[in-house]
Design a protein around this motif. Structure first.
Motif, PDB file in Angstrom:
ATOM      1  N   ASN A 271      46.323  50.121  73.277  1.00 58.20           N
ATOM      2  CA  ASN A 271      44.933  50.460  73.583  1.00 58.20           C
ATOM      3  C   ASN A 271      44.080  49.216  73.822  1.00 58.20           C
ATOM      4  O   ASN A 271      43.093  49.263  74.563  1.00 58.20           O
ATOM      5  CB  ASN A 271      44.329  51.300  72.455  1.00 58.20           C
ATOM      6  CG  ASN A 271      44.814  52.735  72.489  1.00 58.20           C
ATOM      7  OD1 ASN A 271      45.835  53.028  73.095  1.00 58.20           O
ATOM      8  ND2 ASN A 271      44.091  53.637  71.857  1.00 58.20           N
ATOM      9  N   ALA A 272      44.458  48.109  73.201  1.00 59.12           N
ATOM     10  CA  ALA A 272      43.737  46.863  73.448  1.00 59.12           C
ATOM     11  C   ALA A 272      43.967  46.393  74.893  1.00 59.12           C
ATOM     12  O   ALA A 272      43.033  45.942  75.576  1.00 59.12           O
ATOM     13  CB  ALA A 272      44.190  45.792  72.460  1.00 59.12           C
ATOM     14  N   TRP A 273      45.186  46.510  75.353  1.00 61.41           N
ATOM     15  CA  TRP A 273      45.494  46.138  76.736  1.00 61.41           C
ATOM     16  C   TRP A 273      44.787  47.085  77.708  1.00 61.41           C
ATOM     17  O   TRP A 273      44.246  46.654  78.733  1.00 61.41           O
ATOM     18  CB  TRP A 273      46.990  46.130  76.935  1.00 61.41           C
ATOM     19  CG  TRP A 273      47.517  45.933  78.333  1.00 61.41           C
ATOM     20  CD1 TRP A 273      48.524  46.615  78.927  1.00 61.41           C
ATOM     21  CD2 TRP A 273      47.083  44.956  79.298  1.00 61.41           C
ATOM     22  NE1 TRP A 273      48.756  46.153  80.200  1.00 61.41           N
ATOM     23  CE2 TRP A 273      47.871  45.127  80.456  1.00 61.41           C
ATOM     24  CE3 TRP A 273      46.097  43.975  79.302  1.00 61.41           C
ATOM     25  CZ2 TRP A 273      47.721  44.354  81.604  1.00 61.41           C
ATOM     26  CZ3 TRP A 273      45.941  43.196  80.459  1.00 61.41           C
ATOM     27  CH2 TRP A 273      46.736  43.384  81.575  1.00 61.41           C
ATOM     28  N   GLU A 274      44.762  48.363  77.381  1.00 62.29           N
ATOM     29  CA  GLU A 274      44.034  49.316  78.217  1.00 62.29           C
ATOM     30  C   GLU A 274      42.558  48.937  78.309  1.00 62.29           C
ATOM     31  O   GLU A 274      41.951  48.981  79.391  1.00 62.29           O
ATOM     32  CB  GLU A 274      44.166  50.726  77.640  1.00 62.29           C
ATOM     33  CG  GLU A 274      43.364  51.772  78.407  1.00 62.29           C
ATOM     34  CD  GLU A 274      43.271  53.100  77.671  1.00 62.29           C
ATOM     35  OE1 GLU A 274      42.736  53.104  76.534  1.00 62.29           O
ATOM     36  OE2 GLU A 274      43.704  54.112  78.218  1.00 62.29           O
ATOM     37  N   ALA A 275      41.970  48.534  77.181  1.00 56.29           N
ATOM     38  CA  ALA A 275      40.557  48.153  77.160  1.00 56.29           C
ATOM     39  C   ALA A 275      40.293  46.977  78.086  1.00 56.29           C
ATOM     40  O   ALA A 275      39.315  46.968  78.857  1.00 56.29           O
ATOM     41  CB  ALA A 275      40.132  47.810  75.729  1.00 56.29           C
ATOM     42  N   LEU A 276      41.160  45.989  78.049  1.00 58.69           N
ATOM     43  CA  LEU A 276      40.969  44.803  78.889  1.00 58.69           C
ATOM     44  C   LEU A 276      41.165  45.130  80.367  1.00 58.69           C
ATOM     45  O   LEU A 276      40.447  44.618  81.231  1.00 58.69           O
ATOM     46  CB  LEU A 276      41.932  43.704  78.436  1.00 58.69           C
ATOM     47  CG  LEU A 276      41.557  43.095  77.072  1.00 58.69           C
ATOM     48  CD1 LEU A 276      42.768  42.457  76.412  1.00 58.69           C
ATOM     49  CD2 LEU A 276      40.434  42.084  77.243  1.00 58.69           C
ATOM     50  N   GLN A 277      42.109  45.985  80.675  1.00 62.85           N
ATOM     51  CA  GLN A 277      42.306  46.386  82.069  1.00 62.85           C
ATOM     52  C   GLN A 277      41.086  47.126  82.613  1.00 62.85           C
ATOM     53  O   GLN A 277      40.684  46.922  83.769  1.00 62.85           O
ATOM     54  CB  GLN A 277      43.539  47.277  82.179  1.00 62.85           C
ATOM     55  CG  GLN A 277      44.862  46.555  81.972  1.00 62.85           C
ATOM     56  CD  GLN A 277      46.031  47.522  81.942  1.00 62.85           C
ATOM     57  OE1 GLN A 277      46.238  48.255  80.977  1.00 62.85           O
ATOM     58  NE2 GLN A 277      46.805  47.540  83.011  1.00 62.85           N
ATOM     59  N   LEU A 278      40.508  47.988  81.792  1.00 64.25           N
ATOM     60  CA  LEU A 278      39.350  48.769  82.231  1.00 64.25           C
ATOM     61  C   LEU A 278      38.084  47.931  82.347  1.00 64.25           C
ATOM     62  O   LEU A 278      37.159  48.318  83.066  1.00 64.25           O
ATOM     63  CB  LEU A 278      39.096  49.917  81.253  1.00 64.25           C
ATOM     64  CG  LEU A 278      40.103  51.065  81.244  1.00 64.25           C
ATOM     65  CD1 LEU A 278      39.799  52.021  80.097  1.00 64.25           C
ATOM     66  CD2 LEU A 278      40.067  51.808  82.582  1.00 64.25           C
ATOM     67  N   SER A 279      38.031  46.793  81.662  1.00 65.13           N
ATOM     68  CA  SER A 279      36.758  46.082  81.498  1.00 65.13           C
ATOM     69  C   SER A 279      36.711  44.712  82.135  1.00 65.13           C
ATOM     70  O   SER A 279      35.633  44.115  82.224  1.00 65.13           O
ATOM     71  CB  SER A 279      36.456  45.919  79.997  1.00 65.13           C
ATOM     72  OG  SER A 279      36.589  47.130  79.306  1.00 65.13           O
ATOM     73  N   MET A 280      37.845  44.185  82.574  1.00 63.38           N
ATOM     74  CA  MET A 280      37.866  42.784  82.954  1.00 63.38           C
ATOM     75  C   MET A 280      36.949  42.451  84.121  1.00 63.38           C
ATOM     76  O   MET A 280      36.398  41.346  84.200  1.00 63.38           O
ATOM     77  CB  MET A 280      39.294  42.319  83.244  1.00 63.38           C
ATOM     78  CG  MET A 280      39.443  40.797  83.154  1.00 63.38           C
ATOM     79  SD  MET A 280      41.149  40.216  83.294  1.00 63.38           S
ATOM     80  CE  MET A 280      41.837  40.751  81.748  1.00 63.38           C
ATOM     81  N   ASP A 281      36.729  43.401  85.036  1.00 63.80           N
ATOM     82  CA  ASP A 281      35.815  43.110  86.147  1.00 63.80           C
ATOM     83  C   ASP A 281      34.393  42.879  85.645  1.00 63.80           C
ATOM     84  O   ASP A 281      33.703  41.950  86.077  1.00 63.80           O
ATOM     85  CB  ASP A 281      35.856  44.222  87.192  1.00 63.80           C
ATOM     86  CG  ASP A 281      35.485  45.586  86.635  1.00 63.80           C
ATOM     87  OD1 ASP A 281      35.641  45.806  85.408  1.00 63.80           O
ATOM     88  OD2 ASP A 281      35.037  46.453  87.417  1.00 63.80           O
ATOM     89  N   VAL A 282      33.938  43.705  84.706  1.00 65.82           N
ATOM     90  CA  VAL A 282      32.594  43.547  84.152  1.00 65.82           C
ATOM     91  C   VAL A 282      32.521  42.279  83.304  1.00 65.82           C
ATOM     92  O   VAL A 282      31.526  41.548  83.335  1.00 65.82           O
ATOM     93  CB  VAL A 282      32.195  44.775  83.309  1.00 65.82           C
ATOM     94  CG1 VAL A 282      30.772  44.628  82.779  1.00 65.82           C
ATOM     95  CG2 VAL A 282      32.331  46.046  84.125  1.00 65.82           C
ATOM     96  N   ILE A 283      33.560  42.019  82.541  1.00 66.57           N
ATOM     97  CA  ILE A 283      33.615  40.818  81.712  1.00 66.57           C
ATOM     98  C   ILE A 283      33.464  39.565  82.568  1.00 66.57           C
ATOM     99  O   ILE A 283      32.708  38.642  82.248  1.00 66.57           O
ATOM    100  CB  ILE A 283      34.946  40.785  80.927  1.00 66.57           C
ATOM    101  CG1 ILE A 283      34.935  41.851  79.834  1.00 66.57           C
ATOM    102  CG2 ILE A 283      35.209  39.410  80.327  1.00 66.57           C
ATOM    103  CD1 ILE A 283      36.302  42.141  79.250  1.00 66.57           C
TER     104      ILE A 283
END
Length: 638
Positions: free
Chosen positions: A71-83
Motif C-alpha cells: 500500500n505504501a508503493w501504491e500511495a507513491l504511484q498515485l501521488s508522485m506527480d503531485v509530489i
C-alpha cells in the motif's frame, strides 16, 4: 499553492507536515489527498506495526512479496506527480524489510516520468543476520540483546526459539539517517523500522537546522509526530466522544497536519473542507494513546509529558506545548519475531434462555471428547471464552445472542485440525439452539508469529542513508552516495518509571451527595497496546472536576474497574497524572500476554479497554452532573 521546501521559506515559518497512513491497510489515495488538498511541505506515513515485519518475511519466503508494504508503493504511484509538482518531500517507513527495493521502484518511476526526484533509503535497523548467527554459534542471543522487562540475556532454551524460528529482528532507529538524507538533497526517503514519530522529527530537525542536543525542540517534534502518525486518530477517528456530534461528521475524516514551530511547539490541524474535527478532546485522546507513562522514549530524545498543554486556538486548530526534552536512553527497542506455531478460533452462537449453562455444557462435552482422543496435552494454549452478554427481555434475537470462542494454539497444525473435526463430530449433540456463522474458516489452523521485545545498545547500530542515482543507460538503479550516521552525542540512563496516587488529595465526602452513572458520562479517553501491555488514559474537562477525578481514580480503583479481568499475581499497574490536560494515565503490564500477534484476548490490541472501563458505574458528585453527558441513545435501533 505549492510548497517551498527547497526555497527561501525554509526555517522562517512553521513547517507543515501531513501524515497519510497509520497502518498497513491504509489506502494509497490518502497520500494523494494530503498532497492535493492544500499546501504541505512534507508527507509522512506509518505503515508498520509490531507484527508487520514478520508478515513481510513470510511473504518473501512464500514468493508473494518483496519485503515492503504494497500500500505504501501504491500511495507513491498515485501521488508522485503531485509530489513533484509541489516539491513536497516524502518520508515513510513503508520500506519494511526491504527499503532499498521500494526506493529503487520510486527512482525508476521518477526517471520514467521525468519528475527529477532524488530517492533514498535508510538502513541499520535490520539485525536478523546477527541474531541468527549468534543463536546458531553460541546457543543464545547476542550478549548486548536484553529482555526488555528483566534486562536478562537469554539462551535458546530460555527463549523457546532458535535460529530457524526467527523471521525478523529490527531495531527502532531514530531520525538521524532521515536528516542526513534531506541534507544530501533527497526528495523521497524510504525507511524500514524507524520509530513511528521519527519521520516527523527528521523533517522538523532538517527544516530548522536544529542541533542533536536541542532536546526540548526535538521532544516537541517527537510529540507532534506521535499526534499525527495514526491516520485520523487526532482528527475524529477512534474518538470516545463521537456520540455527542452528528455521526455524518465522522465519515471520511480528514487526516491531520502538524505545523511545528522553531521552538518545538506545534499546532495540529487538517485541510479545510475535510470531514472530522481537530479539537482539544480529539488531540488529548491521541496524546494519551499508546504512550509509556509520563516519560516517552525515542532513539534521539526522551520526552517528558508531565506539563503537556493542549489549547484550542481556532476551528480545527489546536496548539500543543509544554513538552520537556532530555537526552535519549543508551538503548533502543529491538523487536524479534519468531514462528510461534499455529492457532485457530472455533466460534459458536447461542441465543437467549440459560445461555451460561449452555456454554458450560458445551465446554464439558468438548473436554470429555478431547480426553477420549488424548488431545488434552497437545495445545500450548486452549482458552474457552464467552463473548458478549445477552439482553434481558430482548426486542429482537440479536440482542440476546452471544458467542462462544475456543481459542487454541499448538506447535503443529494437527491438534487444531483434530479439534475442528472433534467439534464436527459433536454437531448433533449440542445444547439447545446452538448455531454457527456461515464462515467457519477461523477453525482452520493458521500460522502465527510471536513478538519478543528486547533492548540493544544504540552504539551497536550502524545507521546510514543511501542516495540513489538516476537510472543508467542499462536502466539499472545504483547508489550514488552512502552517508553513515553518528550516534547520539549524549545519553541519559532511563530513570525508574514513576507511579503514584495523587499528591493533591481532596476530601471526597465534602463534595456531598453522589449520583451513580457510567464513568464515560464524565470522562473521555483512549487505550492501546504497548507490546504485552495496555495503556489507558482518561481525562475530564474542568479543574474542579479533575480535583475529584484524580483523588477518586487511584491504582486500587482502577483494579476494581478492571474487575474480573484483573489478575493480581500476573499483572502490574502504573499510574501518573497530566494535570494541565486533566488526565490520569495507567499502564497495565502483562495483560496482553505475548502481545498482539499471539494474545488470547479478543481485543488483542487493547483498543476497547478504555470504553470497557468507561461503561463501569461510579459515584459522581451531584454538583458535577451539569458537566456530564449521556451515552448514545439506542432507541433508534429498535
Amino acid at each position: 499553492m505549492g510548497s517551498q521546501v527547497n526555497g527561501s521559506e525554509r526555517g522562517l515559518r512553521p513547517v507543515r507536515i501531513a501524515n497519510c497512513s497509520g497502518g498497513q491497510m491504509e489506502p494509497g489515495w490518502q497520500m494523494r489527498k494530503q498532497a492535493s488538498l492544500g499546501p504541505v511541505d512534507f508527507i509522512t506515513g506509518d505503515w508498520l506495526a509490531e507484527n508487520n515485519l514478520a508478515q513481510e518475511q513470510a511473504a518473501i519466503v512464500a514468493g508473494t512479496g518483496e519485503g515492503f508494504k504494497k500500500n505504501a508503493w501504491e500511495a507513491l504511484q498515485l501521488s508522485m506527480d503531485v509530489i513533484a509538482e509541489k516539491k513536497i518531500k516524502v518520508i515513510i517507513d513503508g520500506g519494511g524489510l526491504n527499503p532499498q527495493a521500494l526506493a529503487e521502484h520510486c527512482q525508476e518511476l521518477s526517471d520514467a516520468k521525468g519528475y527529477g526526484l532524488t530517492c533514498a533509503f535508510v538502513s541499520g535497523d535490520n539485525m536478523v543476520g546477527q541474531v541468527k548467527k549468534t543463536l546458531k554459534s553460541t546457543g543464545a542471543l547476542p550478549t548486548t540483546f536484553q529482555d526488555i522487562n528483566t534486562k536478562a540475556h537469554k539462551s535458546k532454551a530460555e527463549l523457546g526459539f532458535g535460529e530457524d524460528d526467527v523471521l525478523a529482528c529490527n531495531a527502532y532507529i531514530g531520525a538521524r539517517g532521515i536528516v542526513k538524507g534531506l541534507e544530501a538533497g533527497a526528495d523521497i526517503i524510504i525507511c524500514g523500522r524507524v520509530a513511528d514519530a521519527s519521520p516527523v522529527i527528521g523533517a522538523a530537525w532538517w527544516w530548522y537546522g536544529w542541533s542533536d542536543t536541542d532536546f526540548d525542540r526535538l521532544a516537541g517534534a517527537f510529540l507532534a509526530g506521535h499526534l499525527i502518525e495514526c491516520s485520523a486518530y487526532a482528527s475524529g477517528s477512534n474518538f470516545s466522544g463521537f456520540h455527542r456530534f452528528p455521526l455524518e461528521r465522522f465519515i471520511d475524516s480528514g487526516f491531520p497536519i502538524a505545523e511545528i514551530n522553531r521552538d518545538g511547539t506545534c499546532v495540529i490541524t487538517k485541510h479545510p473542507g475535510t470531514n472530522g474535527m481537530v479539537t482539544e478532546e480529539t488531540v488529548k485522546c491521541q496524546l494519551l494513546y499508546e504512550i509509556q507513562g509520563n516519560m516517552y522514549l525515542n532513539s534521539d530524545v526522551t520526552a517528558y509529558l508531565d506539563d503537556a498543554k493542549v489549547e484550542q486556538i481556532a476551528t480545527d486548530r489546536v496548539r500543543v506545548s509544554g513538552i520537556r526534552g532530555a537526552p535519549p536512553p543508551p538503548t533502543t527497542k529491538l523487536a524479534i519475531y519468531y514462528k510461534g506455531g499455529f492457532e485457530s478460533q472455533n466460534l459458536s452462537n447461542a441465543a437467549g434462555y440459560a445461555t451460561r449453562k449452555k456454554y458450560k455444557l458445551y465446554e464439558m462435552q468438548i473436554r470429555a471428547r478431547m480426553a477420549e482422543e488424548k488431545l488434552d496435552d497437545k495445545f500450548t494454549v486452549l482458552d474457552f471464552q464467552v463473548v458478549g452478554s445477552d439482553k434481558k427481555n430482548p426486542y429482537r434475537q440479536l440482542e440476546c445472542t452471544t458467542y462462544f470462542r475456543i481459542f487454541a494454539q499448538a506447535a503443529a497444525p494437527e491438534p487444531l485440525s483434530a479439534l475442528k473435526l472433534l467439534l464436527a463430530d459433536e454437531t448433533m449433540q449440542h445444547f439447545s439452539g446452538l448455531h454457527w456463522s456461515q464462515d467457519l474458516r477461523t477453525a482452520d489452523p493458521k500460522s502465527f508469529y510471536v513478538y519478543y521485545p528486547c533492548i540493544v545498545s544504540q552504539d551497536e547500530i550502524k545507521e546510514a542513508v543511501h542516495i540513489l542515482a538516476p537510472a543508467g543507460k542499462d536502466g539499472k538503479i545504483t547508489i550514488a552516495q552512502t552517508l553513515e550516521c553518528t550516534r547520539p552525542p549524549l545519553y541519559e540512563p532511563i530513570p525508574p518509571r514513576e507511579s503514584y496516587n495523587t499528591r493533591n488529595l481532596i476530601d471526597l465526602a465534602a463534595l456531598g451527595k453522589t449520583v451513580d452513572m457510567p464513568l464515560g458520562n464524565i470522562a473521555l479517553g483512549r487505550s492501546g497496546d504497548k507490546g504485552s501491555n495496555i495503556n489507558c488514559g482518561l481525562f475530564v474537562d474542568r479543574p474542579d472536576v479533575y480535583d475529584w477525578f484524580r483523588t477518586f481514580l487511584t491504582i486500587d480503583k482502577m483494579k476494581e474497574l478492571i474487575g474480573g479481568d484483573w489478575k493480581e499475581d500476573e499483572y502490574r499497574l502504573e499510574r501518573v497524572e497530566f494535570p494541565h490536560i486533566f488526565a490520569v494515565h495507567f499502564v497495565i503490564y502483562g495483560i496482553l500476554g505475548r502481545g498482539v500477534s499471539s494474545s488470547t484476548l479478543l481485543d488483542n490490541r487493547g483498543k476497547g479497554f478504555t470504553d470497557y472501563v468507561r461503561t463501569k458505574h461510579i459515584p459522581v458528585p451531584e454538583k458535577f452532573v451539569p458537566y456530564t453527558w449521556v451515552e448514545d441513545d439506542e432507541s433508534d435501533l429498535q
